[in-house]
Design an enzyme around this catalytic site. Structure first.
Site, PDB file in Angstrom:
ATOM      1  N   PRO A  80      45.637  31.459  36.828  1.00 23.89           N
ATOM      2  CA  PRO A  80      46.305  32.092  37.960  1.00 23.89           C
ATOM      3  C   PRO A  80      45.940  32.200  39.208  1.00 23.89           C
ATOM      4  O   PRO A  80      46.713  32.778  40.062  1.00 23.89           O
ATOM      5  CB  PRO A  80      46.613  33.544  37.229  1.00 23.89           C
ATOM      6  CG  PRO A  80      45.593  33.606  36.387  1.00 23.89           C
ATOM      7  CD  PRO A  80      44.854  32.123  36.009  1.00 23.89           C
ATOM      8  N   VAL A  81      44.783  31.736  39.430  1.00 26.43           N
ATOM      9  CA  VAL A  81      44.284  31.820  40.874  1.00 26.43           C
ATOM     10  C   VAL A  81      44.716  30.530  41.569  1.00 26.43           C
ATOM     11  O   VAL A  81      44.383  29.596  41.293  1.00 26.43           O
ATOM     12  CB  VAL A  81      42.805  32.126  40.739  1.00 26.43           C
ATOM     13  CG1 VAL A  81      42.262  32.272  42.360  1.00 26.43           C
ATOM     14  CG2 VAL A  81      42.267  32.956  39.865  1.00 26.43           C
ATOM     15  N   CYS A  82      45.575  30.970  42.682  1.00 23.52           N
ATOM     16  CA  CYS A  82      45.844  29.805  43.535  1.00 23.52           C
ATOM     17  C   CYS A  82      44.577  29.367  44.519  1.00 23.52           C
ATOM     18  O   CYS A  82      43.843  30.429  44.929  1.00 23.52           O
ATOM     19  CB  CYS A  82      47.178  29.778  44.431  1.00 23.52           C
ATOM     20  SG  CYS A  82      46.690  30.051  46.085  1.00 23.52           S
ATOM     21  N   GLY A  83      44.250  28.243  44.722  1.00 24.52           N
ATOM     22  CA  GLY A  83      43.098  27.979  45.679  1.00 24.52           C
ATOM     23  C   GLY A  83      41.870  28.036  44.985  1.00 24.52           C
ATOM     24  O   GLY A  83      40.900  28.512  45.440  1.00 24.52           O
ATOM     25  N   ASP A  84      41.929  27.817  43.576  1.00 25.95           N
ATOM     26  CA  ASP A  84      40.886  28.158  42.967  1.00 25.95           C
ATOM     27  C   ASP A  84      39.827  26.992  42.974  1.00 25.95           C
ATOM     28  O   ASP A  84      40.003  25.913  43.780  1.00 25.95           O
ATOM     29  CB  ASP A  84      41.308  28.173  41.474  1.00 25.95           C
ATOM     30  CG  ASP A  84      42.000  27.049  40.942  1.00 25.95           C
ATOM     31  OD1 ASP A  84      41.821  25.986  41.591  1.00 25.95           O
ATOM     32  OD2 ASP A  84      42.241  27.108  39.617  1.00 25.95           O
TER      33      ASP A  84
END
Lengths: 156, 172
Positions: free
Chosen positions: A45-49
């Site tokens: 769910p983390v963007c820019g992970d």
């Protein structure tokens, strides 16, 4: 946290699906450095992970002629959709059947969770692990460690 | 750890010699950075002169097509001493990123829209943005936003309370 394979160890070979009808083996990549990125799951769910950051710095890895490969227990269709959505420009391998078999060989499998650790391995052109790192599963590792390892590989 | 020290070349609000220097690596199109934007303002207000805030570019362009032009627009404004006004304008209009917005914001700041378009087309500020980005990679930036408090990477949540607690911890 599992004990991951350490520098100096020969990287266990594997052949895993990279698309629904194609496999990629580690042996095929012999002759150039390989960065193996084990990660828990597609669709984090983390963007820019982690994978997003690695994707952006592909040109930096390219300077060392290094190949970047992601591995998780997700299936090929899932990887396909995920890579398209995130515009990932490197292969994602499916450690899907038997589940986690390759991750287990690298000591990068979380038995209790049923997915991979966030583990990074730098394998040299001869197929030997030269650097490895396992991050707490909730913390994305950056690319600083693997870049520094790539740099020192060039100097040896 | 932060590998690129904070200098006067940075976009900085406050005194670089302040007891706390908070550095953010951010992406103008990243929703998490948009979420962090007002939080950082509150944190700045909370600590006042004891804190300096630095913003560095970390556009994830493959995921966010407007992130790079937005960063270059802010750098263009910086060349005319309007960095923070543009920075604020971009984050406050994060849902409407695009050339139309950049031009509108430039005009509001009395900057030449034509010059902005030329600069973006010629990728004039790309090296500056790239430099920020690569420095961030070397420092272990692992997503956006990534915060460093006095050089130490802040892992975990970044709500107001989290940042305040982490900063207080570093103040000793």
């Amino acid at each position: 946290m599992a004990q991951i394979l350490q520098p100096g160890t020969a990287a266990p070979d594997f052949a895993l699906p990279v698309t629904p009808d194609q496999k990629l083996s580690l042996r095929e990549l012999r002759g150039r450095p390989v960065i193996l990125v084990f990660y828990p799951a597609d669709w984090s769910p983390v963007c820019g992970d982690e994978l997003g950051v690695f994707n952006e710095i592909l040109p930096e890895f390219g300077k060392y002629n290094a190949e970047l490969v992601g591995i998780s227990v997700d299936g090929a269709w899932c990887h396909d959709a995920f890579a398209k959505d995130r515009h990932l420009h490197f292969p994602l391998l499916c450690d899907f059947e038997p589940k986690g078999a390759v991750a287990k060989k690298y000591g990068a499998y979380r038995e209790a969770d049923g997915f991979c650790e966030r583990a990074l391995f730098l394998i040299d052109a001869q197929g030997v692990i030269r650097w490895s790192y396992c991050s707490p599963v909730a913390v994305n590792p950056g690319a600083d460690g693997v870049l520094a390892a790539l740099e020192s590989l060039g100097k040896k | 750890m932060l590998k690129v020290p904070v200098t006067s070349d940075d976009h900085i609000q406050g005194d670089e010699k302040a007891p706390v220097v908070l550095v953010e690596y951010g992406d103008y199109e990243c929703p998490h950075c948009g979420h962090a934007y007002p939080i950082v303002k509150s944190v700045q207000k909370h600590f006042g002169k004891r804190l300096a805030f630095v913003f560095r570019n970390f556009p994830l362009s493959q995921m966010h097509p407007n992130a790079e032009p937005a960063a270059e627009t802010a750098e263009f404004a910086d060349a005319h001493q309007r960095f923070w006004q543009m920075h604020d304008g971009i984050f406050q209009n994060q849902e409407n990123l695009g050339m139309e917005l950049f031009v509108e914001l430039a005009e509001e700041l009395k900057l030449s829209a034509a010059d902005l378009q030329t600069a973006l087309k010629g990728r004039e500020y790309e090296p500056r943005v790239k430099n920020d980005f690569l420095g961030g990679v070397r420092s272990g930036v692992n997503g956006t936003p990534t915060f460093f408090i006095n050089g130490h990477r802040h892992d975990g949540p970044f709500e107001f309370e989290d940042l305040v607690a982490a900063i207080e911890g570093r103040m000793g």
